[in-house]
Design an enzyme around this catalytic site. Structure first.
Site, PDB file in Angstrom:
ATOM      1  N   ASP A 126       1.000  -1.275   0.034  1.00 57.85           N
ATOM      2  CA  ASP A 126       0.022   0.066  -0.206  1.00 57.85           C
ATOM      3  C   ASP A 126       0.937   1.071  -0.090  1.00 57.85           C
ATOM      4  OD1 ASP A 126      -2.685   1.108  -0.135  1.00 57.85           O
ATOM      5  OD2 ASP A 126      -2.587   1.701   2.015  1.00 57.85           O
ATOM      6  N   PHE A 144       2.409   6.580 -13.236  1.00 55.63           N
ATOM      7  CA  PHE A 144       0.942   6.451 -12.872  1.00 55.63           C
ATOM      8  C   PHE A 144       0.809   7.055 -11.505  1.00 55.63           C
ATOM      9  CE2 PHE A 144       2.792   2.461 -11.324  1.00 55.63           C
ATOM     10  CZ  PHE A 144       2.472   2.420 -10.158  1.00 55.63           C
TER      11      PHE A 144
END
Length: 196
Positions: A69, A150
């Site tokens: 994460d 991204f």
């Protein structure tokens, strides 16, 4: 040895597979498996969310798994977006939606907008958990530049560079990114764990 990567994100999968390329481990992603398992990230930290994902994938496939994460933490925003980086602009938002929201929020503050990317990587095999963290410092800029990355890559310039993460080529980015740092550490710990 196969390890399942809890991700469908093609950019992330490419980065992590590259790090493990010449290692004893073969990384199989959810994308490779054609499986888009919905995992609710209910944790309040990167560590908690990464573990939730790794554990869910292990329980589904009964194979060792890794997950991460990550997000961006901006100093002037007291660490936001932080753990909600991926959904900062709301449900079903795009990377661009998030970038535009962050740029708009920071227009109320003087430059430079100091920030850091943080990534927590977690391995889980049903018995043991291994966790590593990677960070990279830099600034957030008020325009999107570059097409290589991204997420928040088009608006983040790492310290010591004059290009955004999205303007760096794949090899350059994979040497310095927060994700690369975290997963390179994880790879070394996995080699030790398996005695390789």
């Amino acid at each position: 040895m196969k390890i399942i990567l809890a991700s469908q994100n093609k950019g992330k999968v490419r980065e992590i597979k590259s790090i493990f390329e010449n290692s004893p481990f073969e990384i199989i992603s959810l994308y490779d498996l054609g499986n888009n398992i919905e995992i609710e990230e209910t944790g309040s930290t990167f560590s908690e969310n990464a573990f939730i994902k790794a554990k869910a994938i292990f329980e589904h496939y009964k194979e060792p798994s890794i997950a991460d994460d990550s997000g961006i933490m901006v100093e002037q925003l007291d660490g936001r977006p932080g753990v909600i980086s991926a959904r900062y602009a709301g449900p079903n938002c795009t990377f661009e939606d998030n970038n535009l929201k962050l740029i708009k929020e920071l227009s109320n503050y003087p430059e430079p907008h100091k920030a850091k990317f943080v990534c927590t990587a977690v391995f889980y095999d049903g018995r043991f958990t291994i966790e590593t963290v990677g960070e990279i410092n830099g600034i957030v800029i008020n325009e999107q530049r570059g097409t290589e990355g991204f997420g928040y890559d088009p608006i983040f310039i790492p310290d010591g560079y004059n290009k955004t993460m999205a303007e760096l080529n794949f090899e350059e980015k994979n040497k310095i990114s927060h994700r690369a740092i975290a997963f390179k550490k994880l790879l070394e710990k996995l080699k030790s764990y398996y005695g390789l």
